[in-house]
Write an enzyme that holds these catalytic residues in place. Structure first.
Site: not given
Length: 395
Positions: A157, A185, A206, A243, A335
């Site tokens: 990354n 990536q 995503g 869910t 991050c």
């Protein structure tokens, strides 16, 4: 001032197809676990999305486990495989990974060391950030029956180096050792074929491929036992309860499909912009050093990645000076942005602390243009001069 966005490796704008898929489902009611008509309709959307992702990555639909994104998928793979393998054989306590993995891999491994008696071995990389296969082979063959899992990212990354994942699988397979790869990536940037490469688990998310935040997947072979981290309704093969977010999953699948379909043309166009960026940066700042693959391996670098060291500059200062000129980039992994320490990736390459602190990542994506490169080059020279002057005053 118009911003020039050169941080696509952190996140990239949503593709129109993904926006359309998400918005088409936002007004719909229905839990995909419910048995009534609304629930069945939501379930159909989820299963069609699963088939779309599977087709794009060349895996079976039943191997696609939807998650909240890359970090959860990495944690689920590493902890889940480790727990299952060790439960079957308590001697399997070793985990092999590279020293340049994302923190979504490294931090779970630290946790497994501290809480689950794992013995983590971080394998060295060469000057371009590629894993040393001879060291990996020796580590495996020293005691293959003690290895629970191997994790080698598909592409880095920060510096964009593509790893020899197929060769890693070839070393592990004769010993029955599962291989996980963080392909966050890589998907949509380089060819990614789950079945052909032969990995046992693969992470994707995503928002790196033009989809929404908060959704991703772990592609995991049905034959591989994975202990769940979440317990509840037994969704997703009882590997990941909860869910399902139907709108996000629909957008995720649309983005994966579009990104993989356009991968070749995308890579050619964006790599051309990247090469132009690197040439012109080094013309403006001759001392700038390109980190990562330098053409040693064909296709050995992500097409949109340009990671450079600017000697004499503090990377954070240079980033903020560029930001003031409307140029948005990164000092490395989003991050760990803001943490005042040199990149572990650059240190693993053999860079000094000073060089590791003097580096910036420019990452291009599907909305990048030649005008973006022009704007960077126009702003860069004066910003480097100011950053060097500020650094000199503090020494």
């Amino acid at each position: 001032m118009t911003s020039v966005y050169l941080d696509h490796a952190a996140t990239t704008p949503m593709l129109p197809a993904a926006v359309e898929a998400v918005t088409a489902r936002l007004g719909a009611t229905g839990n995909p676990s419910s048995l009534h008509a609304s629930g069945r309709l939501a379930r159909r959307v989820v299963e069609e999305a699963r088939e779309t992702v599977a087709q794009a990555l060349n895996c079976r639909p039943g191997e696609v486990v939807f998650t909240s994104g890359g970090t959860e998928s990495d944690n689920l793979a590493l902890k889940g495989i480790y727990w299952s393998r060790r439960a079957a054989d308590p001697a399997r306590v070793r985990v092999l990974a590279t020293a340049v993995e994302h923190h979504a891999v490294l931090d779970p491994l630290v946790w497994l060391e501290e809480h689950e008696q794992a013995e983590v071995e971080l394998l060295p990389v060469d000057r371009e950030g590629r894993v040393d296969l001879d060291v990996l082979r020796a580590a495996v063959e020293r005691d293959p029956d003690s290895v629970a899992v191997i994790s080698v990212m598909w592409a880095n990354n920060e510096i964009g180096t593509v790893q020899p994942v197929a060769e890693v699988v070839a070393l592990a397979a004769p010993h029955g050792i599962p291989v996980h790869t963080d392909a966050v990536q890589a998907v949509g940037a380089v060819p990614v074929d789950f079945a052909a490469v032969g990995v046992d688990a693969l992470t994707l998310t995503g928002h790196k491929v033009g989809g929404p935040f908060g959704v991703g997947a772990l592609v995991v072979r049905r034959e591989l036992d994975v202990t769940p981290q979440l317990h509840g309704g037994g969704q997703e093969r009882d590997i990941r309860s909860g869910t399902l977010d139907t709108p996000a999953i629909a957008g995720f699948a649309a983005a994966v499909q579009a990104a993989v379909k356009d991968q070749a043309s995308y890579a050619e166009r964006v790599a051309g912009l990247r090469d132009d960026l690197v040439r012109r940066v080094q013309r403006v700042v001759p001392e700038a050093v390109l980190n990562g693959d330098r053409g040693t391996v064909p296709g050995g670098r992500l097409p949109g990645n340009a990671h450079l060291t600017f000697p004499g500059c503090e990377g954070d200062s240079l980033l903020m000076l560029l930001d003031a000129q409307g140029i948005e980039c990164s000092t490395g992994s989003a991050c760990s942005a803001g943490v005042p320490q040199p990149s572990h990736v650059l240190l693993a390459l053999g860079c000094s602390d000073d060089d590791a602190r003097s580096s910036l990542r420019f990452s291009l994506g599907h909305t990048s243009t030649a005008a973006d490169v022009d704007a960077l080059i126009e702003a860069l020279g004066p910003c480097v001069e100011r950053a060097r002057a500020a650094s000199a005053r503090t020494r």
